[in-house]
Design an enzyme around this catalytic site. Structure first.
Site, PDB file in Angstrom:
ATOM      1  CD  GLU A  31      -2.960  -1.428   5.401  1.00  0.00           C
ATOM      2  OE1 GLU A  31      -2.926  -2.487   6.254  1.00  0.00           O
ATOM      3  OE2 GLU A  31      -2.390  -0.531   5.746  1.00  0.00           O
ATOM      4  CD  GLU A  32      -1.099   2.288   7.777  1.00  0.00           C
ATOM      5  OE1 GLU A  32      -1.862   2.021   8.513  1.00  0.00           O
ATOM      6  OE2 GLU A  32      -0.193   1.825   7.617  1.00  0.00           O
ATOM      7  CG  ASP A  64       2.938   0.518   7.830  1.00  0.00           C
ATOM      8  OD1 ASP A  64       2.356  -0.376   6.637  1.00  0.00           O
ATOM      9  OD2 ASP A  64       2.191   0.243   8.617  1.00  0.00           O
ATOM     10  CG  HIS A  79      -0.577   0.050   2.703  1.00  0.00           C
ATOM     11  ND1 HIS A  79      -0.322   1.481   3.147  1.00  0.00           N
ATOM     12  CD2 HIS A  79      -0.171  -0.803   3.392  1.00  0.00           C
ATOM     13  CE1 HIS A  79       0.357   0.905   4.280  1.00  0.00           C
ATOM     14  NE2 HIS A  79       0.413  -0.190   4.643  1.00  0.00           N
ATOM     15  CG  ASP A 114       1.211  -3.708   5.140  1.00  0.00           C
ATOM     16  OD1 ASP A 114       2.002  -2.851   5.328  1.00  0.00           O
ATOM     17  OD2 ASP A 114       0.087  -3.656   5.293  1.00  0.00           O
ATOM     18  CG  HIS A 167       1.240   3.451  12.330  1.00  0.00           C
ATOM     19  ND1 HIS A 167      -0.007   2.833  12.480  1.00  0.00           N
ATOM     20  CD2 HIS A 167       1.599   2.920  11.058  1.00  0.00           C
ATOM     21  CE1 HIS A 167      -0.466   2.230  11.543  1.00  0.00           C
ATOM     22  NE2 HIS A 167       0.513   2.137  10.712  1.00  0.00           N
ATOM     23  CG  ASP A 215      -2.626   4.449   2.799  1.00  0.00           C
ATOM     24  OD1 ASP A 215      -2.265   3.239   2.592  1.00  0.00           O
ATOM     25  OD2 ASP A 215      -3.285   4.217   3.913  1.00  0.00           O
TER      26      ASP A 215
END
Length: 411
Positions: free
Chosen positions: A177-178, A143, A80, A200, A382, A82
């Protein structure tokens, strides 16, 4: 000589692709298409076929089969684009720490922000490696831009080495995705893969085929404001009632107190005033029955609050996000066997653990595309202490190549 995985990674993290959970459109942020267009251009440049970015920002491409003597199932690799809205992904300033010595890493000379093995002991696993960190003002974006870069590097290598036998390989890059919507508009039929892997995960060696069952819950607390000087018996403070709601949730059932197969309630956002306060929760559990119990418990607390303060005081909008993909992968365990064997051949220790989160693969598995999850090599996702070893990214590229090779042999 092709572009290195590190060069690709640094190129991609420079593009702000933070998604936004409050937006219903896909992609939730148009800026994700900036990276999508870049990836489509890069795929074309390395010789991939059928490259396109659709109107929702999904990017697709094909690596043609080199083995034509037998019919081989089509394999996909997905990552992903994002980054998480929990921390800014704008103006990322990565730092390269060469030949890490096992000590404290000063991430930002001006602020003195640092991290070390005292707080993150797994850093000691990477003494002698080259680490990419942030400068402490943003997340890094490994990520999942590490996964994106690793898939791109695998694709470039295969396209430059047609002597390597493999079947048709499909590539997919997703937005959002997030925020739990990465699979919403994914064209499974058009993608054309029989099975796939999302790239991922975290540390090198992680291999996952179990996820949480997941739901989101928006809890709206409605109060009544009046001048505090004449508020006795009249004011209903939505902020205080929201605090009371949170206080009735089990104190140890939150992410900071749970691990492995333990589920949780996570209060991810709260905003409001005396009249109205809104809390956003995510609810997680690997076990379906416990997952249902957690959702029922939230409703029970709301019902109690409504009995205490009046009908309509607490409103809950609860939606399931995804389910444990183990239920769909238990009949496709050959995908786990292939990945584990590939790791063993490359000297990577397989670490098969449940995902304490979700991947696009969870949703895609329920949409008919069996899709376990592979490592990217990153840590501390994150947040501003995110980092990734260069050598882990390079080894992950080798892993993807080995999986493609073994998938052909398995056919």
């Amino acid at each position: 000589m092709g572009t290195t995985v590190t060069e690709r990674f640094l190129k991609y993290v420079a593009v702000d692709t933070m998604s936004e959970p409050e937006k219903e459109n896909i992609p939730s942020t148009e800026k994700q298409k900036n990276l999508g267009a870049m990836l489509a251009e890069d795929l074309r440049a390395i010789g991939a076929e059928d490259v396109k970015m659709d109107g929702h920002g999904y990017v697709y491409g094909t690596i043609p089969a080199t083995c034509t003597v037998k019919k081989i199932p089509v394999l996909g690799f997905i990552a992903h684009m994002d980054t998480a809205p929990a921390c800014s992904g704008k103006d990322v300033k990565p730092r390269l720490v060469k030949n890490y010595d096992g000590g404290e890493i000063v991430m930002n000379q001006e602020t003195g922000l640092s991290m070390g093995p005292g707080q993150y002991p797994e850093l000691l696993n990477y003494v002698g490696n080259d680490l990419i960190t942030t400068d402490g003002s943003t997340l890094l974006g490994a990520d999942d831009k590490a996964g994106v870069a690793e898939i791109m590097s695998m694709a470039e290598y295969l396209l430059n080495h047609p002597e390597i036998p493999h079947g048709t390989i499909k590539i997919g890059f997703t937005p959002d995705e997030e925020v739990g919507r990465g699979a919403d508009m994914f064209d499974v039929e058009g993608f054309g893969a029989d099975a796939a892997y999302t790239v991922d995960g975290g540390a090198l060696g992680e291999l996952e085929y179990e996820t949480f069952n997941a739901a989101s819950a928006k809890v709206t607390v409605n109060g009544f404001s009046i001048h505090p000087g004449s508020a006795k018996g009249k004011m209903k403070n939505a902020i205080l009632m929201a605090m009371e709601f949170q206080g009735m949730l089990p104190v140890f059932d939150n992410p900071a107190c749970t691990q492995e197969y333990e589920g949780f309630f996570h209060l991810s956002d709260i905003k409001g005033n005396v009249e109205c306060t809104v809390m956003d929760y995510i609810v997680r559990d690997h076990d379906m029955e416990k997952f249902k119990e957690k959702k029922a418990y939230l409703q029970k607390v709301a019902d109690f609050m409504n009995q205490k303060y009046g009908k309509g005081t607490v409103e809950i909008d609860m939606k399931d996000s995804y389910y444990n993909m183990k239920e769909k992968l238990k009949d496709h365990m050959y995908l786990i066997d292939i990945a584990r064997d590939a790791m063993n051949e490359l000297g990577i220790e397989p670490v098969i653990t449940p995902v304490r989160g979700g991947t696009d693969g969870a949703r895609l598995s329920y949409m008919g595309l069996p899709c376990p999850n592979l490592c990217t090599g990153g840590h501390n996702y994150h947040g501003r202490f995110e980092y990734i070893p260069v050598q882990s990214m390079e080894k992950t590229v080798e892993l993807l190549l080995k999986i493609a090779e073994k998938f052909e042999q398995k056919a």
